[in-house]
Design a protein around this motif. Sequence first.
Motif, short mmCIF file in Angstrom:
data_model
loop_
_atom_site.label_atom_id
_atom_site.label_comp_id
_atom_site.label_asym_id
_atom_site.label_seq_id
_atom_site.Cartn_x
_atom_site.Cartn_y
_atom_site.Cartn_z
N GLN A 297 42.22 -104.93 75.34
CA GLN A 297 42.40 -106.32 75.75
C GLN A 297 43.27 -106.40 77.00
O GLN A 297 42.96 -107.14 77.94
N LYS A 298 44.37 -105.64 77.03
CA LYS A 298 45.25 -105.63 78.21
C LYS A 298 44.50 -105.12 79.44
O LYS A 298 44.67 -105.64 80.53
N ALA A 299 43.67 -104.08 79.26
CA ALA A 299 42.90 -103.53 80.37
C ALA A 299 41.92 -104.58 80.90
O ALA A 299 41.78 -104.76 82.11
N ARG A 300 41.26 -105.29 79.99
CA ARG A 300 40.32 -106.35 80.41
C ARG A 300 41.04 -107.46 81.15
O ARG A 300 40.59 -107.93 82.18
N GLU A 301 42.18 -107.88 80.60
CA GLU A 301 42.96 -108.94 81.24
C GLU A 301 43.43 -108.52 82.63
O GLU A 301 43.52 -109.34 83.53
N ALA A 302 43.75 -107.25 82.79
CA ALA A 302 44.21 -106.74 84.09
C ALA A 302 43.06 -106.68 85.10
O ALA A 302 43.29 -106.73 86.30
N GLY A 303 41.82 -106.56 84.60
CA GLY A 303 40.68 -106.54 85.52
C GLY A 303 39.71 -105.39 85.33
O GLY A 303 38.80 -105.21 86.14
N ALA A 304 39.85 -104.61 84.26
CA ALA A 304 38.88 -103.54 83.98
C ALA A 304 37.61 -104.15 83.41
O ALA A 304 37.66 -105.14 82.69
N ILE A 305 36.45 -103.56 83.75
CA ILE A 305 35.20 -104.08 83.21
C ILE A 305 34.56 -103.14 82.20
O ILE A 305 33.63 -103.51 81.51
N GLY A 306 35.05 -101.90 82.14
CA GLY A 306 34.49 -100.94 81.21
C GLY A 306 35.57 -100.09 80.59
O GLY A 306 36.70 -100.04 81.08
N TRP A 307 35.22 -99.40 79.51
CA TRP A 307 36.18 -98.61 78.76
C TRP A 307 35.51 -97.32 78.31
O TRP A 307 34.39 -97.36 77.81
N MET A 308 36.19 -96.20 78.48
CA MET A 308 35.71 -94.93 77.94
C MET A 308 36.87 -94.22 77.27
O MET A 308 37.99 -94.26 77.76
N THR A 309 36.58 -93.59 76.14
CA THR A 309 37.61 -92.86 75.40
C THR A 309 37.48 -91.37 75.69
O THR A 309 36.38 -90.84 75.73
N LYS A 310 38.62 -90.72 75.92
CA LYS A 310 38.64 -89.27 76.10
C LYS A 310 38.64 -88.61 74.73
O LYS A 310 39.28 -89.14 73.83
N PRO A 311 38.02 -87.46 74.54
CA PRO A 311 37.15 -86.79 75.51
C PRO A 311 35.82 -87.54 75.62
O PRO A 311 35.43 -88.23 74.70
N PHE A 312 35.16 -87.41 76.76
CA PHE A 312 33.92 -88.15 76.99
C PHE A 312 32.80 -87.19 77.34
O PHE A 312 33.02 -86.06 77.73
N ASP A 313 31.61 -87.67 77.24
CA ASP A 313 30.41 -86.91 77.54
C ASP A 313 30.03 -87.15 79.01
O ASP A 313 30.08 -88.29 79.48
N ASP A 314 29.65 -86.09 79.72
CA ASP A 314 29.27 -86.21 81.15
C ASP A 314 28.17 -87.24 81.36
O ASP A 314 28.23 -88.04 82.29
N GLN A 315 27.16 -87.22 80.50
CA GLN A 315 26.03 -88.14 80.67
C GLN A 315 26.44 -89.59 80.42
O GLN A 315 25.96 -90.50 81.07
#
Length: 121
Positions: A91-109
């Motif tokens: 929520q804080k990331a969205r409010e700051a201006g992020a439009i997407g979210w990914m959790t580490k570790p992540f898949d290359d594709q």
Amino acid sequence: MSHVLVVDDSVSVRRLITSTLRMAGYQTIEAGDGQAALTAVRSAMPAAVITDQNMPNLDGIGFIRAFRQMPGSAGVPVIFLSTENADTLKQKAREAGAIGWMTKPFDDQKLLGVIRKVLGR
């Protein structure tokens, strides 16, 4: 060609993201924390940003807030990358201006899919 700014204090994570993007034909610029990222965008506005949250000097949310104050940043998609999956942080990331979210570790594709989606190519 426009570039993707990769912001993470982990050299190995930056290299992983950068190599994945470059193999797919994207140009990248790297920054080790939010402060270095702000310096980088002053000289060249990126087409997109992928930023970590937990970094020294300036964390991801602080970087996004400062970035969104800069002229020309309004249309630039910001993808938030974190090991944390807490809804309050999202929520804080969205409010700051992020439009997407990914959790580490992540898949290359998955990473490429998100970048293609936000850049429309």
